[in-house]
Design a protein around this motif. Structure first.
Motif, PDB file in Angstrom:
ATOM      1  N   THR A   1       0.832  -1.195   0.000  1.00 35.40           N
ATOM      2  CA  THR A   1       0.000   0.000   0.000  1.00 35.40           C
ATOM      3  C   THR A   1       0.873   1.254   0.000  1.00 35.40           C
TER       4      THR A   1
ATOM      5  N   THR B   1      -7.802  -3.096   0.059  1.00 33.92           N
ATOM      6  CA  THR B   1      -7.672  -4.082   1.126  1.00 33.92           C
ATOM      7  C   THR B   1      -9.032  -4.595   1.582  1.00 33.92           C
TER       8      THR B   1
ATOM      9  N   VAL C   1      -0.688  -7.941   3.197  1.00 26.41           N
ATOM     10  CA  VAL C   1      -0.752  -6.514   2.883  1.00 26.41           C
ATOM     11  C   VAL C   1       0.370  -5.800   3.634  1.00 26.41           C
TER      12      VAL C   1
ATOM     13  N   THR D   1       1.560  -4.806  -6.500  1.00 19.53           N
ATOM     14  CA  THR D   1       1.000  -6.118  -6.204  1.00 19.53           C
ATOM     15  C   THR D   1       1.876  -7.193  -6.834  1.00 19.53           C
TER      16      THR D   1
END
Length: 230
Positions: A88, A103, A122, A180
């Protein structure tokens, strides 16, 4: 006298055609300057994405820190799970709505990831250990996006303290670009996507398709290996 008439005529035309009066029509919806980005339900991520070349071949060896300050390594999943690693933006003055939305959607569809034998991890980048409290703000924002409240997020939300992993990946920008990665069970990076804007991220649908492809490849390889046995 004539000049005053002309001025009044211009004012009337302005009022009628250019919207100078209070009853003028509202401006057309412009997502770049209006409520888009303030309401998580309006945010859309990409259903169709192409994997990029990963900037680091050792992502599967990365070590992060949990909220209690303990080290946790992606090696824990080696030989056991596929890993969907989501980096993030972190806390750049506020909780990033795009990050909390991404998320929360991973959370809402978590059963679809576990069904594909994958774990979601995450990453919340922070500049100093003191910033770890911002992770709690982020978790609250994630939960607030859910239609059905949850007490605990079932997958790890880990810290990248002092942006060490962010810098190793070369994705620093106002803390971090959204990124990602998908790792196979051998810890090899099989999918990488670094967004150029806050909304530039793969959707849940895109990630599930990537996992399906990896599982199909693994099944074929396993079948071929079994067929070669005497």
């Amino acid at each position: 006298m004539k000049s005053n008439v002309r001025i009044n005529l211009v004012l009337v035309i302005c009022w009628l055609s250019a919207g100078c009066g209070e009853s003028s029509s509202p401006a057309p919806f412009d997502p770049s300057v209006s409520r888009y980005g303030q309401d998580h339900r309006l945010i859309k991520f990409k259903d169709s994405v192409q994997s990029q070349a990963p900037s680091d071949d050792n992502i599967g060896d990365f070590v992060f820190t949990d909220i209690d300050g303990n080290e946790t390594s992606l090696k824990l999943y080696r030989g056991k799970k596929l890993v969907v690693l989501v980096v993030t933006r972190g806390f750049a003055g506020s909780v990033c709505l795009y990050c909390s939305t991404q998320t929360s959607r991973l959370l809402s569809n978590y059963s679809q990831f576990t069904k594909r034998d994958a774990e979601v991890v995450v990453v919340f980048p922070i500049e100093t250990p003191d910033d770890s409290k911002r992770q709690r703000d982020f978790v609250v924002a994630v939960k607030n996006n859910l239609d059905t409240p949850v007490e605990k997020i079932p997958f790890p939300v880990v810290l990248d303290v002092e942006l060490k992993v962010v810098d190793q990946l070369g994705i620093r920008k106002d803390l971090s670009k959204p990124a990602t990665y998908i790792l196979d069970k051998q810890g090899q990076t099989r999918f990488a996507y670094v967004g150029e804007s806050l909304a530039d991220r793969p959707s849940v649908k895109a990630l599930l398709e990537q996992l399906d492809n990896l599982n199909k490849e693994a099944a074929l390889e396993s079948g071929n290996a079994g067929g070669n046995n005497p």
